[in-house]
Enzyme design. Structure first.
Site, PDB file in Angstrom:
ATOM      1  N   ARG A  96       0.845  -1.203   0.000  1.00  0.00           N
ATOM      2  CA  ARG A  96       0.000   0.000   0.000  1.00  0.00           C
ATOM      3  C   ARG A  96       0.880   1.252   0.000  1.00  0.00           C
ATOM      4  O   ARG A  96       2.114   1.160   0.037  1.00  0.00           O
ATOM      5  CB  ARG A  96      -0.911   0.001   1.227  1.00  0.00           C
ATOM      6  CG  ARG A  96      -0.128   0.174   2.512  1.00  0.00           C
ATOM      7  CD  ARG A  96      -1.035   0.216   3.736  1.00  0.00           C
ATOM      8  NE  ARG A  96      -0.348   0.834   4.855  1.00  0.00           N
ATOM      9  CZ  ARG A  96      -0.738   0.761   6.108  1.00  0.00           C
ATOM     10  NH1 ARG A  96      -1.804   0.070   6.426  1.00  0.00           N
ATOM     11  NH2 ARG A  96      -0.063   1.387   7.058  1.00  0.00           N
ATOM     12  N   GLY A  97       0.212   2.409   0.027  1.00  0.00           N
ATOM     13  CA  GLY A  97       0.901   3.692   0.208  1.00  0.00           C
ATOM     14  C   GLY A  97       2.000   3.926  -0.816  1.00  0.00           C
ATOM     15  O   GLY A  97       1.858   3.653  -2.012  1.00  0.00           O
ATOM     16  N   ASN A 136      11.653   0.355   1.035  1.00  0.00           N
ATOM     17  CA  ASN A 136      10.592   1.313   1.338  1.00  0.00           C
ATOM     18  C   ASN A 136       9.870   1.000   2.652  1.00  0.00           C
ATOM     19  O   ASN A 136       9.407   1.924   3.327  1.00  0.00           O
ATOM     20  CB  ASN A 136       9.576   1.318   0.174  1.00  0.00           C
ATOM     21  CG  ASN A 136       8.263   1.933   0.587  1.00  0.00           C
ATOM     22  OD1 ASN A 136       8.141   3.148   0.734  1.00  0.00           O
ATOM     23  ND2 ASN A 136       7.250   1.093   0.833  1.00  0.00           N
ATOM     24  N   ALA A 137       9.769  -0.286   3.034  1.00  0.00           N
ATOM     25  CA  ALA A 137       8.975  -0.647   4.223  1.00  0.00           C
ATOM     26  C   ALA A 137       9.438   0.162   5.427  1.00  0.00           C
ATOM     27  O   ALA A 137      10.639   0.329   5.651  1.00  0.00           O
ATOM     28  CB  ALA A 137       9.104  -2.137   4.509  1.00  0.00           C
ATOM     29  N   ALA A 197      11.078   9.952  26.815  1.00  0.00           N
ATOM     30  CA  ALA A 197      10.875   9.547  28.208  1.00  0.00           C
ATOM     31  C   ALA A 197       9.707   8.561  28.332  1.00  0.00           C
ATOM     32  O   ALA A 197       9.668   7.750  29.258  1.00  0.00           O
ATOM     33  CB  ALA A 197      10.613  10.779  29.075  1.00  0.00           C
ATOM     34  N   TYR A 255      12.213   7.025  15.161  1.00  0.00           N
ATOM     35  CA  TYR A 255      12.036   7.134  13.699  1.00  0.00           C
ATOM     36  C   TYR A 255      13.144   7.988  13.084  1.00  0.00           C
ATOM     37  O   TYR A 255      13.769   7.602  12.078  1.00  0.00           O
ATOM     38  CB  TYR A 255      10.658   7.747  13.445  1.00  0.00           C
ATOM     39  CG  TYR A 255      10.245   7.830  11.992  1.00  0.00           C
ATOM     40  CD1 TYR A 255       9.832   6.693  11.288  1.00  0.00           C
ATOM     41  CD2 TYR A 255      10.226   9.053  11.325  1.00  0.00           C
ATOM     42  CE1 TYR A 255       9.431   6.786   9.958  1.00  0.00           C
ATOM     43  CE2 TYR A 255       9.816   9.144  10.009  1.00  0.00           C
ATOM     44  CZ  TYR A 255       9.421   8.011   9.327  1.00  0.00           C
ATOM     45  OH  TYR A 255       9.012   8.104   8.010  1.00  0.00           O
ATOM     46  N   LYS A 282      15.923   6.945  10.332  1.00  0.00           N
ATOM     47  CA  LYS A 282      15.957   7.558   9.001  1.00  0.00           C
ATOM     48  C   LYS A 282      17.274   8.324   8.765  1.00  0.00           C
ATOM     49  O   LYS A 282      17.730   8.443   7.626  1.00  0.00           O
ATOM     50  CB  LYS A 282      14.750   8.478   8.806  1.00  0.00           C
ATOM     51  CG  LYS A 282      13.410   7.731   8.814  1.00  0.00           C
ATOM     52  CD  LYS A 282      13.312   6.735   7.667  1.00  0.00           C
ATOM     53  CE  LYS A 282      11.931   6.112   7.557  1.00  0.00           C
ATOM     54  NZ  LYS A 282      11.821   5.153   6.433  1.00  0.00           N
TER      55      LYS A 282
HETATM   56  N1  LIG Z   1       3.870   9.086   4.349  1.00  0.00           N
HETATM   57  C1  LIG Z   1       4.788   9.993   4.607  1.00  0.00           C
HETATM   58  O1  LIG Z   1       4.498  11.187   4.730  1.00  0.00           O
HETATM   59  C2  LIG Z   1       6.236   9.602   4.734  1.00  0.00           C
HETATM   60  C3  LIG Z   1       7.151  10.614   4.983  1.00  0.00           C
HETATM   61  C4  LIG Z   1       8.500  10.289   5.089  1.00  0.00           C
HETATM   62  C5  LIG Z   1       8.900   8.979   4.929  1.00  0.00           C
HETATM   63  N2  LIG Z   1       7.979   8.004   4.697  1.00  0.00           N
HETATM   64  C6  LIG Z   1       8.486   6.642   4.570  1.00  0.00           C
HETATM   65  O2  LIG Z   1       7.962   6.064   3.368  1.00  0.00           O
HETATM   66  C7  LIG Z   1       7.849   4.651   3.534  1.00  0.00           C
HETATM   67  C8  LIG Z   1       6.438   4.221   3.173  1.00  0.00           C
HETATM   68  O3  LIG Z   1       5.533   4.947   3.988  1.00  0.00           O
HETATM   69  P1  LIG Z   1       3.950   4.912   3.794  1.00  0.00           P
HETATM   70  O4  LIG Z   1       3.453   6.233   4.202  1.00  0.00           O
HETATM   71  O5  LIG Z   1       3.589   4.362   2.460  1.00  0.00           O
HETATM   72  O6  LIG Z   1       3.579   3.865   4.958  1.00  0.00           O
HETATM   73  P2  LIG Z   1       2.435   2.790   5.056  1.00  0.00           P
HETATM   74  O7  LIG Z   1       2.297   2.486   6.501  1.00  0.00           O
HETATM   75  O8  LIG Z   1       1.203   3.224   4.314  1.00  0.00           O
HETATM   76  O9  LIG Z   1       3.062   1.531   4.278  1.00  0.00           O
HETATM   77  C9  LIG Z   1       4.202   0.853   4.770  1.00  0.00           C
HETATM   78  C10 LIG Z   1       4.210  -0.558   4.227  1.00  0.00           C
HETATM   79  O10 LIG Z   1       5.347  -1.232   4.797  1.00  0.00           O
HETATM   80  C11 LIG Z   1       4.932  -2.520   5.226  1.00  0.00           C
HETATM   81  N3  LIG Z   1       5.773  -3.011   6.323  1.00  0.00           N
HETATM   82  C12 LIG Z   1       5.892  -2.485   7.571  1.00  0.00           C
HETATM   83  N4  LIG Z   1       6.689  -3.261   8.311  1.00  0.00           N
HETATM   84  C13 LIG Z   1       7.083  -4.300   7.537  1.00  0.00           C
HETATM   85  C14 LIG Z   1       7.885  -5.434   7.758  1.00  0.00           C
HETATM   86  N5  LIG Z   1       8.451  -5.686   8.946  1.00  0.00           N
HETATM   87  N6  LIG Z   1       8.085  -6.303   6.730  1.00  0.00           N
HETATM   88  C15 LIG Z   1       7.499  -6.087   5.525  1.00  0.00           C
HETATM   89  N7  LIG Z   1       6.710  -5.020   5.265  1.00  0.00           N
HETATM   90  C16 LIG Z   1       6.499  -4.141   6.262  1.00  0.00           C
HETATM   91  C17 LIG Z   1       3.499  -2.295   5.705  1.00  0.00           C
HETATM   92  O11 LIG Z   1       2.770  -3.518   5.800  1.00  0.00           O
HETATM   93  C18 LIG Z   1       2.963  -1.344   4.652  1.00  0.00           C
HETATM   94  O12 LIG Z   1       2.425  -2.039   3.544  1.00  0.00           O
HETATM   95  C19 LIG Z   1       8.234   4.368   4.984  1.00  0.00           C
HETATM   96  O13 LIG Z   1       9.592   3.980   5.041  1.00  0.00           O
HETATM   97  C20 LIG Z   1       8.048   5.703   5.658  1.00  0.00           C
HETATM   98  O14 LIG Z   1       8.840   5.834   6.803  1.00  0.00           O
HETATM   99  C21 LIG Z   1       6.660   8.290   4.603  1.00  0.00           C
END
Ligand SMILES: NC(=O)c1ccc[n+]([C@@H]2O[C@H](COP(=O)([O-])OP(=O)(O)OC[C@H]3O[C@@H](n4cnc5c(N)ncnc54)[C@H](O)[C@@H]3O)[C@@H](O)[C@H]2O)c1
Length: 477
Positions: free
Chosen positions: A249-250, A318-319, A328, A383, A387
């Protein structure tokens, strides 16, 4: 997620209300669509003293088929453009009213070697900035300051960062402004990056500085990608295999779609619990779904085995997860799980795939970081640590991977409309959305298109870079 304010102020009634109350009106960004021309309109080009990149620029302009015009301060461009048989004329003289718009301003500052010569950039943008159309592009080209022979040259080139970033803040109307530092000898590696920054694909990327390397990385482009393995600009990833973690997703689902649209076979990995969503993402892309918890200790070896002897060319980490609390109040498990999934799992998977040779030579690794990893964020020590660690991985691994022609880069998204940001409390969410030059959040496709550029065969000279996809967010600026 839906940005109802942006939708409202772009409706006829909302636009009137915003105008009369003096409210900000974020632009509906022009994004890439396969059924619309990627490049059109006029491009105005200017140059400082002894520009080195005009031949390379002319080449790209001719290939993408836009019309180039000389703005009042672009005198140096005129003879060169004529030599290249490009359609050229003076912007003001070609029947264009002062209100006429150009799609992009390109300024070659690569020959500037003293701050006094920055006047040419002042003159060009002073005259031309108002001519840029809505969602237009500004690209400044320089040379990496660290490759300059004298402190004066270094100073002048470094000064371009302030100019470019300020132009992005002043231009508004969905206009982006970015700086490309092209190392001496790296001119032939410019095309894929210039195309990206001139295209609607970079709709939410502004205020960024990207280095295009010469030397060894450049040799890799010529030997392995441009000459030995020619590619089609419409399907540059044809024949490539790409792994995307968190693809259900996402942002991950958007990355999978973008890479598949460029011709890659996509192997999406996600948690066993979201198998149905993963299948739903990959089925229309004719991709392959693999269910793994990437944080499980046995996952890296199992992923390497599942990818078998076919190997992969592109690996997108990406995950990621958030578990926000001030330090704290943060539990031990919230700290450890975030570091483990967002950072340590990437390290373990890279180690396994590189050791087994599963990631092929001339491959691409793209990691997803965050602007929290650059600026830090209240309630996100876990986080932001993870990152920022991703950024460290990219910077430290890039030199080691050069010998195999593998690039490693990171994107650092700002506020992107996904389920992750939908969980943020309303007031903080609204602030995160608006505190950038675009006055809006980005879409997953904005991150995905940036990753597709970094995964491109023509991006072999771009490595060790952190590219923010944040609409020039004030956070971490
Ligand atoms: N949405 C934002 O504004 C934003 C901003 C900065 C960075 N990010 C980064 O972008 C990436 C994607 O974010 P998103 O918003 O689409 O998040 P999201 O939560 O919608 O999707 C994350 C996906 O990663 C999968 N995932 C999580 N843990 C996992 C694991 N242990 N093994 C396999 N899959 C796993 C989840 O099941 C999910 O499908 C992330 O790394 C997030 O930190 C997002």
């Amino acid at each position: 997620m839906n940005d109802s304010y942006l939708n409202f102020v772009n409706s006829p009634l909302g636009a009137r209300v915003a105008r009369s109350l003096g409210l900000p009106k974020p632009e509906v960004l022009r994004r890439y669509r396969a059924d619309r021309p990627e490049f059109d309109g006029m491009v105005a080009i200017g140059a400082g003293r002894e520009p080195r990149l005009l031949d390379a620029l002319a080449d790209v302009i001719a290939k993408i088929g836009v019309t180039s015009v000389a703005h009042s301060s672009a005198g140096l461009w005129v003879p060169l453009a004529s030599r290249h048989n490009l359609l050229t004329g003076r912007f003001e003289a070609a029947g264009h009213s002062p209100q006429a718009r150009v799609a992009a301003l390109l300024f070659d500052a690569s020959g500037i070697d003293d701050i006094t010569q920055l006047d040419t950039a002042y003159g060009f943008f002073h005259d031309a900035l108002r001519s840029v159309g809505t969602c237009g592009r500004i690209v400044v080209l320089g040379r990496p300051p660290e490759t300059c022979a004298t402190p004066r040259q270094w100073t002048a080139q470094r000064a371009l960062e302030g100019l470019t970033r300020s132009l992005g803040k002043e231009a508004r109307r969905g206009i982006t402004s970015n700086l490309l530092y092209v190392a001496p000898g790296a001119e032939s590696g410019l095309e894929a990056t210039l195309r990206f920054f001139m295209s609607p694909r970079s709709a939410y990327v502004s205020g960024q500085v990207v280095r295009i390397e010469g030397g060894a990385a450049q040799a890799t482009v010529d030997a392995a990608d441009t000459v030995a393995v020619p590619f089609d600009w419409k399907q540059p990833l044809a024949g490539k295999r790409a792994v995307v973690t968190g693809a259900a997703r996402g942002i991950g689902a958007a990355i999978a779609a973008a890479l598949a649209a460029e011709g890659a076979h996509v192997i999406g990995i996600d948690m066993p619990a979201v198998r149905d969503a993963l299948d739903a993402t990959l089925r229309p892309l004719s991709g392959t779904a693999l269910s793994f918890d990437i944080a499980a200790p046995e996952a890296p070896a199992q992923i390497a085995t599942a990818l078998d002897e076919n190997g992969v060319d592109i690996l997108v980490h990406n995950a990621g997860i958030t578990k926000d609390k001030t330090i704290a109040k943060m539990s031990d498990s919230a700290w450890h799980s975030v570091i483990d999934i967002n950072l340590a799992a990437q390290e373990r998977i890279d180690d396994a795939l590189l050791a087994a040779g599963t990631l092929r030579d001339h491959g691409r690794i793209v990691c997803v970081s965050s602007i929290s990893g650059i600026a830090g964020n209240l309630g996100q020590t876990n986080y932001a640590t993870s990152k920022a660690g991703v950024i460290g991985r990219v910077q430290s691994m890039a030199p080691h991977l050069r010998a195999r022609g593998i690039t490693i880069n990171a994107v650092a998204p700002g506020f992107i409309e996904t389920q992750m940001t939908a969980k943020i409390p309303l007031a903080i969410r609204e602030a995160g959305r608006r505190m950038n030059s675009m006055s809006q959040g980005g879409q997953p496709v904005d991150v995905a298109q940036t990753i597709a550029w970094l995964a491109h065969p023509g991006s072999a000279s771009v490595t060790g870079q952190i590219v923010r996809v944040c609409g020039q967010s004030l956070i971490g600026a």
